[in-house]
Design an enzyme around this catalytic site. Structure first.
Site, PDB file in Angstrom:
ATOM      1  N   HIS A 319       0.823  -1.209   0.000  1.00 18.26           N
ATOM      2  CA  HIS A 319       0.000   0.000   0.000  1.00 18.26           C
ATOM      3  C   HIS A 319       0.857   1.259   0.000  1.00 18.26           C
ATOM      4  CE1 HIS A 319       0.723   1.467   4.129  1.00 18.26           C
ATOM      5  NE2 HIS A 319       0.822   0.193   4.470  1.00 18.26           N
ATOM      6  N   CYS A 320       0.282   2.332  -0.492  1.00 16.15           N
ATOM      7  CA  CYS A 320       0.820   3.679  -0.302  1.00 16.15           C
ATOM      8  C   CYS A 320      -0.307   4.462   0.379  1.00 16.15           C
ATOM      9  CB  CYS A 320       1.272   4.290  -1.630  1.00 16.15           C
ATOM     10  SG  CYS A 320       0.073   4.191  -2.976  1.00 16.15           S
ATOM     11  N   LYS A 321      -0.668   5.614  -0.117  1.00  7.69           N
ATOM     12  CA  LYS A 321      -1.792   6.335   0.482  1.00  7.69           C
ATOM     13  C   LYS A 321      -3.111   5.883  -0.142  1.00  7.69           C
ATOM     14  CE  LYS A 321      -2.477  10.740  -0.408  1.00  7.69           C
ATOM     15  NZ  LYS A 321      -2.295  12.208  -0.403  1.00  7.69           N
ATOM     16  N   THR A 327       1.989   2.173  -5.210  1.00 10.23           N
ATOM     17  CA  THR A 327       1.657   0.751  -5.080  1.00 10.23           C
ATOM     18  C   THR A 327       1.683   0.064  -6.436  1.00 10.23           C
ATOM     19  OG1 THR A 327       0.297   1.150  -3.117  1.00 10.23           O
ATOM     20  CG2 THR A 327      -0.139  -0.869  -4.356  1.00 10.23           C
TER      21      THR A 327
END
EC number: 3.1.3.67
Length: 522
Positions: A319-321, A327
């Site tokens: 995940h990222c934001k 991602t």
């Protein structure tokens, strides 16, 4: 199979074009790709079609789709919360400000009855859309239905008896306990409405990203493959109101993949306690809308490959934001490293297909940022041409920037070069460059004197007070790796520059807009 997502703006791994003094639009049309659909991709995507069909099976008719869009709308949820607050307020006001020897006013009971009928209609519509078995498989939905039906029956009975039989019975002596119970019920119902509102907010923020909505979960989370999960940031506090609650993500992973998962956090700007995920968390510091270094991509893919090889049940959650750009970049590298796909085009297309839920809209939810696309292409070369090792380091010096067809007054245009997270060159320094705006040829020339040696991953940013800022707080920027520069020249058209690639920026950047860098070696 679904239709392909919008065209990826990716031109391949070689940015250079034949040297010309002024590029034409036709030289930079290479970003428009035909969807790279192969037999293996069709087979892989088809594995998920049954799952997707089941997720939308309850909305298979036009009427159900319309009803679902209404009851799932933000306005409908807000209105429900308002009605619960109104009901509780009226009840409390009636208890506090009305003479205790009087009866509960018929007007209040009528309003309460109308509110109860609204929520009964809400439940019936949701049962119609989701199906009785699916809806009542959630304990909260069962409690909510009871909370709606019981006070509704009380209102109906009280209105009837208030008119016919109970005119001489003071309300406090017989109903105070019941009213207290009703208040508690209303408050509990309000909490349930808040839960529904949170779901709506999360869906609004995640837009049409594919979500996991089975077994009591509703998460912005996608199985890209059976062993690779892409998701948005596991949040806590206020952010959990509109993003994945970290407790729910933990519950999901522990239920589905207990002791067989690793989590990768790609955010440089936010983190959480790794203990949530039993300390099986790795963090790669990538700025939002930017790229990992090529070294980080190699290390990451080898580490994941080793983890996957330890047990066939092992999976990774990345995940990222928002679970899209950073991602997607790393997931695509992983798809290439594991040889699920051989080319950057295939992996980028596949990720976009898996992450986008086209039953809601056709907005593309894959990797869109040009530099991120470029780095997936770099990694494909690393895997196939360099046997999964970094290419030989190449040291270059920037001699000149050429900017084509930029609109507006950019007399204060500045350029900044970043390497290893440090600014190594800035045109604001006196004497290190000269800037010439050639109006006749519609070019800006920036000649660099004694520029620093550049190697590996390099970021170039441009600033001007007369140009709108977008991602990275600047008008436009891009990343490149010196090992992949050919003929000492890099030329990037509008659709391969970060920020100008977005349609909303096209009023500033025409189709002919491009940035060219000429390098030298010492």
């Amino acid at each position: 199979m679904n239709e392909s997502p919008q065209t990826n703006e990716f031109k391949g791994t070689t940015e250079e074009a034949p040297a010309k003094e002024s590029p034409h639009t036709s030289e930079f049309k290479g970003a428009a790709l035909v969807s790279p659909i192969s037999k293996s991709m069709l087979e892989r995507l088809s594995k998920f079609e049954v799952e997707d069909a089941e997720n939308v099976a309850s909305y298979d008719s036009k009427i159900k789709k319309i009803v679902h869009s209404i009851v799932s709308s933000f306005a409908f949820g807000i209105f429900g919360v308002f009605l619960v607050l109104l009901d509780v307020t009226l009840l409390l006001a009636d208890l506090i400000f009305t003479d205790s020897k009087l009866y509960i006013p018929l007007e209040y009971r009528s309003i309460s009855l109308a509110i109860g009928l609204f929520f009964l209609m809400d439940v019936l519509l949701r049962v119609f859309v989701e199906g009785r078995q699916q809806y009542f498989s959630d304990l909260f939905n069962i409690l909510d239905t009871a909370i709606i039906v019981i006070p509704l029956l009380v209102d109906v009975i009280y209105i009837f008896f208030d008119i016919k039989l109970l005119r001489n019975i003071p309300r406090w002596t017989h109903l105070v306990r019941l009213l207290r119970l009703i208040i508690l019920i209303r408050i509990f119902h309000l909490l349930h409405q808040k839960r529904q509102l949170e779901k709506l907010m999360r869906r609004l923020v995640s837009e049409n990203k594919r979500r996991y909505t089975r077994d009591g979960f509703d998460l912005d989370l996608t199985y890209v493959t059976e062993r690779i999960i892409a998701m948005s940031f596991p949040s806590s506090g206020r952010q959990s109101f509109y993003r994945n609650p970290i407790e729910e993500v933990v519950r999901f992973l522990d239920k589905k993949h207990r002791n067989h998962y690793r989590v990768y956090n790609l955010c440089s700007e936010r983190a959480y306690d790794p203990k949530h995920f039993h300390n099986r968390v790795s963090r790669i510091m990538i700025d939002d809308h930017n790229v990992p270094t090529l070294h980080e991509m190699v290390v990451f893919t080898k580490e994941v490959n080793e983890w996957m090889a330890q047990d066939l049940e092992n999976i990774v959650a990345i995940h990222c934001k928002g679970g899209k750009g950073r991602t997607g970049t790393m997931v695509c590298a992983l798809l290439i490293a594991s040889e699920i796909f051989l080319t950057a085009e295939e992996s980028l297309y596949y990720f976009g297909e898996r992450r986008t839920n086209k039953t809601h809209s056709n907005k593309f939810q894959g990797v869109e940022t040009p530099s991120q696309n470029r780095y997936v292409g770099y990694f494909a070369q690393v895997k196939h041409l360099y046997n999964w090792n970094l290419p030989p380091r190449r040291i270059l010096f920037i001699k000149r920037f050429i900017i084509y067809s930029i609109r507006g007054d950019v007399c204060d245009l500045k350029v900044q070069v970043v390497m290893e997270k440090k600014v190594v060159f800035s045109s604001t320094s006196l004497g290190n460059c000269s800037i010439l705006h050639d109006i006749e040829t519609d070019k800006i020339l920036i000649n660099v004197y004694d520029g620093p040696p550049l190697y590996d991953d390099v970021k170039v940013q441009f600033f001007s007070s007369n140009l709108p800022k977008y991602y990275d707080n600047c008008p436009f920027f891009f990343w490149f790796n010196t090992s992949f520069i050919q003929n000492n020249r890099l030329c990037l058209p509008r659709n391969e520059l970060d920020n100008p690639h977005k349609q909303k920026a096209w009023k500033i950047y025409p189709p002919e807009f491009a940035v060219e860098i000429l390098f030298g070696e010492k």
